[in-house]
Enzyme design. Structure first.
Site, PDB file in Angstrom:
ATOM      1  N   ALA A 118      18.238 -58.619  34.966  1.00 50.56           N
ATOM      2  CA  ALA A 118      17.758 -57.853  34.068  1.00 50.56           C
ATOM      3  C   ALA A 118      16.630 -58.543  33.449  1.00 50.56           C
ATOM      4  O   ALA A 118      16.669 -59.910  33.207  1.00 50.56           O
ATOM      5  CB  ALA A 118      18.622 -57.534  32.946  1.00 50.56           C
ATOM      6  N   ARG A 120      15.703 -59.107  30.765  1.00 48.58           N
ATOM      7  CA  ARG A 120      15.795 -59.948  29.294  1.00 48.58           C
ATOM      8  C   ARG A 120      16.253 -61.423  29.690  1.00 48.58           C
ATOM      9  O   ARG A 120      16.346 -62.353  28.809  1.00 48.58           O
ATOM     10  CB  ARG A 120      16.783 -59.264  28.493  1.00 48.58           C
ATOM     11  CG  ARG A 120      18.271 -59.030  29.097  1.00 48.58           C
ATOM     12  CD  ARG A 120      18.993 -58.238  27.862  1.00 48.58           C
ATOM     13  NE  ARG A 120      20.270 -57.904  28.662  1.00 48.58           N
ATOM     14  CZ  ARG A 120      20.770 -56.875  29.420  1.00 48.58           C
ATOM     15  NH1 ARG A 120      19.403 -56.051  29.495  1.00 48.58           N
ATOM     16  NH2 ARG A 120      21.758 -56.542  29.750  1.00 48.58           N
ATOM     17  N   TYR A 121      16.732 -61.583  30.857  1.00 48.49           N
ATOM     18  CA  TYR A 121      17.358 -62.789  31.345  1.00 48.49           C
ATOM     19  C   TYR A 121      16.247 -63.852  32.111  1.00 48.49           C
ATOM     20  O   TYR A 121      16.651 -65.135  32.253  1.00 48.49           O
ATOM     21  CB  TYR A 121      18.529 -62.789  32.261  1.00 48.49           C
ATOM     22  CG  TYR A 121      19.756 -61.847  31.449  1.00 48.49           C
ATOM     23  CD1 TYR A 121      20.214 -62.437  30.418  1.00 48.49           C
ATOM     24  CD2 TYR A 121      20.186 -60.783  32.037  1.00 48.49           C
ATOM     25  CE1 TYR A 121      21.343 -61.606  29.768  1.00 48.49           C
ATOM     26  CE2 TYR A 121      21.229 -60.215  31.537  1.00 48.49           C
ATOM     27  CZ  TYR A 121      21.705 -60.612  30.216  1.00 48.49           C
ATOM     28  OH  TYR A 121      22.534 -59.960  29.730  1.00 48.49           O
ATOM     29  N   THR A 122      15.156 -63.092  32.587  1.00 46.04           N
ATOM     30  CA  THR A 122      14.361 -63.645  33.557  1.00 46.04           C
ATOM     31  C   THR A 122      12.911 -64.103  32.673  1.00 46.04           C
ATOM     32  O   THR A 122      12.700 -63.410  31.785  1.00 46.04           O
ATOM     33  CB  THR A 122      14.101 -63.025  34.676  1.00 46.04           C
ATOM     34  OG1 THR A 122      13.524 -61.747  34.373  1.00 46.04           O
ATOM     35  CG2 THR A 122      15.185 -62.935  35.633  1.00 46.04           C
TER      36      THR A 122
END
Length: 740
Positions: A118, A120-122
């Protein structure tokens, strides 16, 4: 309905046509086709521009992809965040693009086919290649347009200092057109661009001596020869065969295994291994015992032979035939040559568009620099005046209430010159010497003359473009991993071709049987008694074809899709056979309405329950994908009844109400795919069956079924395509036939 102040009348057909045209143009220009100048679609261009605005250059720290996606969606691209993030992630995938424009941190997916994490994690930032895409953007090098809400500006095209379109490729499907540009080696492209500048009248054959062919990020081997590659680059269309790359690994006691370390472009490793495992379990790969995935950061697929005496070449040829270890890469160089006009270009045209774009960027940047030089020279004239009269200038500034006006009046300065003097810091006064200003003035005058010469001479412009390409090559060549060619060439020798032809020319007779419940099996030989066919209880034979082992079958379903099936793929072992839907590789229920052997020179009539149909060449029924090809575009509540080979000059169509119509086949169009035309007009009825009538065919079964003696009696049912027809004879109606 009366017209009101807010309503206007408009013809429905014209309204639909106009609106569909707007939609089609939007799809072509804003979504599917790349601009030939920078090789980008709007979403990619907006992502790079937004990241540039966020100062995410290659030297900066990474930022969350959710921040980047929000910036792009809020300011430039009013579409879903998933579409933006998918495009961003692909630009960072080393297995998807040859030269990643974005440097990612985190899980951006893998060659197995797993999706990125997602947003928001990368995290991401621009790569070094993107800095060359954006070089000179602040120097009025390109035009800008209003964003979707008129709150900001965005570039129409990027400066693009290297041929990004051919370097990274592009693909997309628009309305009525598509594009598929493969990636190439950047060193070869830059050398070809420099060669084209020096030799504008060169041939494509000259360019292909430099650009050897596509260069895919996953490597592999191109099997087609140089003549085929030249032909594709000439026409802008075609396909290339791409094969995996591997080697034999010798083990102890004379054993061996085959290691695959490069797979074809855009093939998902996970699905590939799953397909090989399925073929092994179904015993379609008799020479392969097992497949293992030992990949780490590099692909390593291990294929174990059944015995050490297995012929390696034969084993691999069967794998190439039944799996995606060998694929066809479509090529369609259809792009927007000026950002507006779609055109299928050849290789030379694409390079010409790029170098001409670079020349225009050079002239715009030169004009921008020329304006700044003129402004600086104008300011220097005022500063020299201030130096000559420094004490007087200081006195005016200290004593006068409006020093600017006094300076303008006293020294005949302009507002800009006076403002520049007033903006000087005290520490700058010690550096304000006449020699320094005069030297700067002379240097600027010299640069100005060079720029004026450049703007007046195309020859000098091309010289500078070539020099810039050399600088780009020097700067980017430090990345040795991406600079060398990854995809090589393997031209099959005459011995290999002979072996392949021998395998393909297996003329052994086979009888293929398909049951009504969808089980298919092959039996060796022809003229086999129906009692020899094994079928399940309650099932019965629906189709029985006598073919040879090297032939291909075409299956038409009631949904109007065409599927291809090679006879040598069909099980010939004992038993009931295997389910057809598993063999073809599709999910869901479907009904086969026609099965026949493929012969490219023949034609057939495909028709539906609602009385629609068209003639189709058998050659149009081949499908390069396992999901088949949609041939008949069906309306609601309609289905395909069958596809019959053309065996006459007239068509005889019978409805479920036993109305008969005969008309020439010449009234039916030949299409590759479509909705068909009206064959017979119905009210509450449907099509029952169709047959064909040849000239002077007095013994046709329809004559016997109608109770007629010669062709003269059948003329009462002659008509034109799309008519209702006339009621058949009482003899035919009493029989209540379901098929002719």
């Amino acid at each position: 309905m009366d017209d009101t102040e807010n309503n206007t009348r408009e013809d429905l057909a014209n309204a639909l046509q106009d609106r569909y045209l707007v939609y089609a143009l939007s799809t072509i220009m804003d979504r599917a086709l790349p601009d030939a100048r920078d090789g980008l679609k709007p979403v990619h261009r907006r992502i790079l521009y937004a990241m540039n605005n966020l100062k995410l250059n290659p030297q900066s720290s990474f930022r969350k992809c959710s921040k980047i996606v929000g910036e792009v969606m809020g300011n430039f691209h009013p579409h879903g965040d998933k579409a933006i993030y998918d495009a961003l992630a692909r630009l960072a995938q080393e297995f998807s693009v040859r030269y990643p424009l974005i440097e990612g941190q985190g899980n951006f997916g893998n060659i197995d086919g797993d999706n990125p994490a997602a947003q928001r994690y990368t995290e991401a930032r621009l790569s070094n290649y993107s800095s060359y895409m954006l070089l000179g953007l602040e120097e009025d090098s390109v035009d800008y347009k209003d964003t979707y809400d008129n709150s900001d500006k965005e570039p129409i095209v990027l400066p693009a200092s290297f041929p990004q379109l051919l370097a990274n490729g592009s693909s997309g499907i628009a309305v009525g057109m598509a594009t598929s540009v493969p990636p190439h080696n950047l060193r070869e492209l830059l050398n070809a661009a420099k060669f084209l500048i020096d030799n504008p009248n060169c041939l494509i054959e000259d360019l292909t001596q430099i650009i050897l062919g596509p260069d895919f990020p996953t490597g592999g081997l191109i099997l087609d020869n140089q003549d085929k590659i030249n032909e594709i680059y000439q026409s802008g269309k075609g396909s290339l065969r791409l094969r995996c790359r591997g080697e034999v690994e010798n083990l102890s006691h004379g054993n061996w295994q085959f290691i695959i370390y490069e797979i074809p472009f855009q093939v998902q490793k996970g699905k590939l291994i799953e397909k090989i495992a399925d073929l092994i379990s179904s015993k379609k790969l008799a020479d392969v015992q097992n497949v293992r995935d030992e990949s780490s950061d590099r692909v390593r697929i291990v294929l174990e032979p059944r015995t050490r005496k297995v012929d390696k070449d034969k084993m691999m040829r069967s794998l190439y035939k039944f799996t995606d270890l060998e694929t066809k890469i479509p090529i369609n160089l259809n792009v927007l040559v000026d950002g507006i006009s779609p055109k299928t270009c050849d290789l030379k045209e694409l390079l010409q568009v790029f170098i001409e774009h670079q020349r225009q960027i050079l002239t715009r940047r030169s004009n921008f620099r020329l304006k700044n030089i003129d402004r600086r020279l104008y300011i220097i004239e005022g500063l020299i005046q201030a130096y000559i009269n420094l004490d007087k200038v200081i006195k005016i500034i200290r004593e006068e209430e409006n020093p600017k006006a006094i300076l303008i009046q006293e020294f005949e300065l302009s507002d800009l010159q006076a403002e520049s003097i007033l903006n000087l810091r005290l520490r700058a006064l010690r550096k304000l010497d006449e020699e320094r200003l005069i030297k700067e003035q002379q240097d600027l005058m010299k640069e100005r003359e060079e720029l004026e010469d450049l703007l007046e001479s195309k020859k000098i412009q091309w010289k500078h473009v070539k020099s810039q390409l050399k600088n780009t090559e020097t700067s980017l060549s430090g990345d040795s991993k991406n600079w060398g060619r990854l995809t090589d060439f393997h031209y099959e020798s005459e011995d290999e071709l002979d072996l392949i032809n021998q395998e393909n020319n297996d003329y052994s007779p086979v009888t293929v049987v398909l049951s009504e419940s969808g089980w298919i099996r092959g039996y060796k030989g022809h003229n086999i008694s129906s009692d020899s066919f094994r079928i399940r209880d309650g099932d019965k034979i629906k189709y029985c074809l006598e073919v040879t082992n090297n032939q291909k079958l075409v299956l038409i379903t009631s949904e109007g899709r065409s599927y291809n099936l090679f006879v040598d793929q069909i099980s010939k072992e004992k038993g009931y056979g295997e389910p057809l839907n598993i063999l073809i590789g599709i999910n869901g229920s479907f009904k086969v309405v026609s099965v026949f052997k493929f012969e490219s020179d023949k034609k057939g009539l495909i028709f539906s329950k609602k009385g629609l149909g068209f003639i189709v060449d058998f050659s149009s029924l081949t499908s390069m994908t396992k999901s088949g090809r949609q041939v008949f575009e069906l309306a609601t509540d309609d289905e395909v009844i069958g596809l019959y080979e053309l065996l006459g000059e007239k068509i005889i169509i019978l409805s479920t109400e036993y109305k008969l119509l005969i008309f020439p086949l010449s009234e039916i169009p030949t299409l590759k795919k479509g909705k068909g035309v009206r064959l017979q007009r119905y009210r509450e009825e449907n099509t029952l069956d169709i047959t064909f009538l040849a000239k002077d065919e007095n013994k046709h079964p329809i004559m016997r079924q109608l109770g007629l003696k010669d062709l003269d009696e059948i003329q009462k049912w002659y008509g034109k395509r799309g008519q209702v027809g006339k009621l058949a004879t009482k003899k035919l109606i009493r029989k209540k036939i379901s098929r002719f």
